[in-house]
Design a protein around this motif. Structure first.
Motif, PDB file in Angstrom:
ATOM      1  N   ASN A 208       0.821  -1.216   0.000  1.00 36.47           N
ATOM      2  CA  ASN A 208       0.000   0.000   0.000  1.00 36.47           C
ATOM      3  C   ASN A 208       0.858   1.270   0.000  1.00 36.47           C
ATOM      4  OD1 ASN A 208      -2.454   1.399  -0.049  1.00 36.47           O
ATOM      5  ND2 ASN A 208      -2.533   1.558   2.187  1.00 36.47           N
ATOM      6  N   LYS A 209       1.845   1.295  -0.919  1.00 37.06           N
ATOM      7  CA  LYS A 209       2.756   2.431  -1.017  1.00 37.06           C
ATOM      8  C   LYS A 209       2.466   3.245  -2.276  1.00 37.06           C
ATOM      9  CE  LYS A 209       5.212   1.012   2.541  1.00 37.06           C
ATOM     10  NZ  LYS A 209       5.491   1.756   3.765  1.00 37.06           N
ATOM     11  N   ARG A 210       2.534   4.533  -2.135  1.00 39.23           N
ATOM     12  CA  ARG A 210       2.396   5.407  -3.297  1.00 39.23           C
ATOM     13  C   ARG A 210       3.648   5.257  -4.160  1.00 39.23           C
ATOM     14  NH1 ARG A 210       0.449  11.662  -3.061  1.00 39.23           N
ATOM     15  NH2 ARG A 210       0.461  12.103  -5.312  1.00 39.23           N
ATOM     16  N   ILE A 211       3.444   5.031  -5.454  1.00 37.42           N
ATOM     17  CA  ILE A 211       4.590   4.894  -6.356  1.00 37.42           C
ATOM     18  C   ILE A 211       4.441   5.871  -7.506  1.00 37.42           C
ATOM     19  CG2 ILE A 211       3.543   2.945  -7.612  1.00 37.42           C
ATOM     20  CD1 ILE A 211       6.518   1.853  -7.827  1.00 37.42           C
ATOM     21  N   ILE A 212       5.514   6.578  -7.794  1.00 40.55           N
ATOM     22  CA  ILE A 212       5.533   7.590  -8.853  1.00 40.55           C
ATOM     23  C   ILE A 212       6.594   7.189  -9.864  1.00 40.55           C
ATOM     24  CG2 ILE A 212       5.839  10.037  -9.389  1.00 40.55           C
ATOM     25  CD1 ILE A 212       5.269  10.566  -6.338  1.00 40.55           C
ATOM     26  N   PHE A 213       6.180   6.932 -11.080  1.00 37.74           N
ATOM     27  CA  PHE A 213       7.128   6.610 -12.150  1.00 37.74           C
ATOM     28  C   PHE A 213       7.534   7.907 -12.849  1.00 37.74           C
ATOM     29  CE2 PHE A 213       4.832   2.718 -11.357  1.00 37.74           C
ATOM     30  CZ  PHE A 213       5.822   1.758 -11.433  1.00 37.74           C
ATOM     31  N   TYR A 214       8.806   8.001 -13.204  1.00 37.57           N
ATOM     32  CA  TYR A 214       9.263   9.252 -13.815  1.00 37.57           C
ATOM     33  C   TYR A 214       9.889   9.000 -15.189  1.00 37.57           C
ATOM     34  CZ  TYR A 214      13.788   7.774 -11.860  1.00 37.57           C
ATOM     35  OH  TYR A 214      14.909   7.068 -11.536  1.00 37.57           O
ATOM     36  N   GLY A 215       9.844  10.032 -16.022  1.00 41.12           N
ATOM     37  CA  GLY A 215      10.515   9.980 -17.312  1.00 41.12           C
ATOM     38  C   GLY A 215       9.579   9.774 -18.490  1.00 41.12           C
ATOM     39  N   THR A 216      10.204   9.638 -19.654  1.00 40.52           N
ATOM     40  CA  THR A 216       9.452   9.569 -20.911  1.00 40.52           C
ATOM     41  C   THR A 216       9.140   8.149 -21.364  1.00 40.52           C
ATOM     42  OG1 THR A 216      11.568   9.747 -22.101  1.00 40.52           O
ATOM     43  CG2 THR A 216      10.332  11.777 -21.774  1.00 40.52           C
ATOM     44  N   THR A 217       9.987   7.178 -21.013  1.00 47.90           N
ATOM     45  CA  THR A 217       9.793   5.814 -21.503  1.00 47.90           C
ATOM     46  C   THR A 217       8.401   5.285 -21.166  1.00 47.90           C
ATOM     47  OG1 THR A 217      12.162   5.351 -21.250  1.00 47.90           O
ATOM     48  CG2 THR A 217      10.707   3.453 -21.464  1.00 47.90           C
ATOM     49  N   ILE A 218       7.919   5.625 -19.993  1.00 49.74           N
ATOM     50  CA  ILE A 218       6.660   5.060 -19.511  1.00 49.74           C
ATOM     51  C   ILE A 218       5.449   5.926 -19.864  1.00 49.74           C
ATOM     52  CG2 ILE A 218       6.603   6.133 -17.205  1.00 49.74           C
ATOM     53  CD1 ILE A 218       5.884   3.234 -16.152  1.00 49.74           C
ATOM     54  N   ALA A 219       5.642   6.940 -20.679  1.00 47.19           N
ATOM     55  CA  ALA A 219       4.561   7.890 -20.979  1.00 47.19           C
ATOM     56  C   ALA A 219       3.272   7.197 -21.411  1.00 47.19           C
ATOM     57  CB  ALA A 219       5.022   8.874 -22.059  1.00 47.19           C
ATOM     58  N   GLY A 220       3.356   6.357 -22.427  1.00 44.36           N
ATOM     59  CA  GLY A 220       2.167   5.712 -22.957  1.00 44.36           C
ATOM     60  C   GLY A 220       1.573   4.700 -21.998  1.00 44.36           C
ATOM     61  N   MET A 221       2.425   3.862 -21.415  1.00 44.93           N
ATOM     62  CA  MET A 221       1.938   2.821 -20.527  1.00 44.93           C
ATOM     63  C   MET A 221       1.373   3.397 -19.232  1.00 44.93           C
ATOM     64  SD  MET A 221       2.087   0.080 -22.181  1.00 44.93           S
ATOM     65  CE  MET A 221       1.601  -0.985 -20.822  1.00 44.93           C
ATOM     66  N   ALA A 222       1.903   4.527 -18.772  1.00 48.64           N
ATOM     67  CA  ALA A 222       1.349   5.169 -17.578  1.00 48.64           C
ATOM     68  C   ALA A 222      -0.095   5.586 -17.836  1.00 48.64           C
ATOM     69  CB  ALA A 222       2.196   6.378 -17.181  1.00 48.64           C
ATOM     70  N   LYS A 223      -0.333   6.101 -19.040  1.00 48.69           N
ATOM     71  CA  LYS A 223      -1.694   6.496 -19.418  1.00 48.69           C
ATOM     72  C   LYS A 223      -2.602   5.272 -19.508  1.00 48.69           C
ATOM     73  CE  LYS A 223      -4.901   9.221 -21.309  1.00 48.69           C
ATOM     74  NZ  LYS A 223      -5.523  10.338 -20.581  1.00 48.69           N
ATOM     75  N   ILE A 224      -2.130   4.229 -20.160  1.00 47.64           N
ATOM     76  CA  ILE A 224      -2.932   3.018 -20.346  1.00 47.64           C
ATOM     77  C   ILE A 224      -3.245   2.343 -19.014  1.00 47.64           C
ATOM     78  CG2 ILE A 224      -2.890   0.669 -21.287  1.00 47.64           C
ATOM     79  CD1 ILE A 224      -1.273   1.847 -23.669  1.00 47.64           C
ATOM     80  N   LEU A 225      -2.245   2.274 -18.133  1.00 46.26           N
ATOM     81  CA  LEU A 225      -2.395   1.541 -16.871  1.00 46.26           C
ATOM     82  C   LEU A 225      -2.900   2.413 -15.725  1.00 46.26           C
ATOM     83  CD1 LEU A 225       0.908  -0.524 -17.076  1.00 46.26           C
ATOM     84  CD2 LEU A 225      -1.404  -1.339 -17.552  1.00 46.26           C
ATOM     85  N   GLY A 226      -2.912   3.719 -15.940  1.00 46.71           N
ATOM     86  CA  GLY A 226      -3.399   4.614 -14.903  1.00 46.71           C
ATOM     87  C   GLY A 226      -2.474   4.760 -13.719  1.00 46.71           C
ATOM     88  N   VAL A 227      -1.150   4.753 -13.961  1.00 45.48           N
ATOM     89  CA  VAL A 227      -0.193   4.935 -12.870  1.00 45.48           C
ATOM     90  C   VAL A 227       0.304   6.378 -12.861  1.00 45.48           C
ATOM     91  CG1 VAL A 227       0.527   2.526 -12.895  1.00 45.48           C
ATOM     92  CG2 VAL A 227       1.800   4.178 -14.244  1.00 45.48           C
TER      93      VAL A 227
END
Length: 235
Positions: A208-227
């Protein structure tokens, strides 16, 4: 396992883009090394691939230098994971679904680190875990929160066991301990390319930890997965 190839295929099919051309080249992104000399990108430990789809660009980090020119259909048949991710980012940018898909330059990682520290201070959290050695982030966060409150992991054996900017770098195999003992976790978006994302994401949910992904590589997948994603100076 998250199937990025299937996600690109579905997106391309839905928008009739399978026969459209994409070109992928190695980016010559230049970062300012006057104060920070150990960016993985500048030391040759990592390579930034940049996909060009109809004038829209998408990036992905990798350790495998490859280039490609052909249709999305051909890429789906021949391309590796990083090429697929770069293209997914470029296509989603073209479709207006995401922004900040191109890596920052110059001293912008250092400016980004200052913005990130401001954000973390607003969250009023004490212990910060960083998955993936990003030197500008580590330097600024240790400077503001103290080395005793920062845990950093990395997969590069040249970093593991070293003290960097006051923080000891542990091996990524100990990410569960890092996540368990942090109030918030910052993770490089490159985890989506090196296939460690899913395990890290599941561990963050487990504890139950807040996780923040950073950078450009994950741009599309962050949108798709809602992270949650942090990228201030991406273009």
């Amino acid at each position: 396992m998250i199937d990025v190839k299937e996600m690109l295929k579905e997106l391309a099919e839905e928008n009739s883009l399978l026969n459209e051309d994409v070109e992928i080249k190695i980016s010559d992104t230049k970062l300012d090394t006057a104060r920070i000399k150990d960016y993985p990108l500048m030391s040759g430990k990592e390579i930034l691939l940049r996909a060009n789809f109809k004038g829209c660009y998408g990036d992905a980090f990798t350790d495998k230098p490859v280039e490609f020119k052909g249709t999305i259909r051909e890429l789906l048949d021949k391309g590796n994971r990083a090429e697929i991710i770069a293209t997914l980012n470029a296509v989603m940018r073209f479709l207006g679904l995401i922004d900040k898909t191109v890596h920052c330059t110059g001293d912008e990682p250092e400016k980004c680190a200052k913005k990130l520290v401001e954000y973390l201070k607003e969250l009023k959290l004490k212990k910060i875990g960083i998955i993936g050695f990003q030197p500008a982030f580590v330097k600024e966060i240790v400077s503001n929160f103290g080395s005793e409150n920062v845990i950093v992991s990395d997969l590069n054996p040249e970093n593991v066991g070293k003290i960097k900017y006051g923080a000891k770098i542990i091996h990524g195999k100990y990410n569960e301990e890092l996540i368990k003992n942090s109030d918030v976790v910052l993770a490089t978006g490159s985890t989506i390319a090196n296939e460690t994302f899913e395990e890290i994401w599941e561990l963050a949910k487990k504890y139950n930890k807040r996780i923040i992904f950073y950078g450009t590589t994950i741009a599309g997948m962050a949108k798709i997965l809602g992270v949650e994603r942090f990228c201030i100076f991406g273009r």
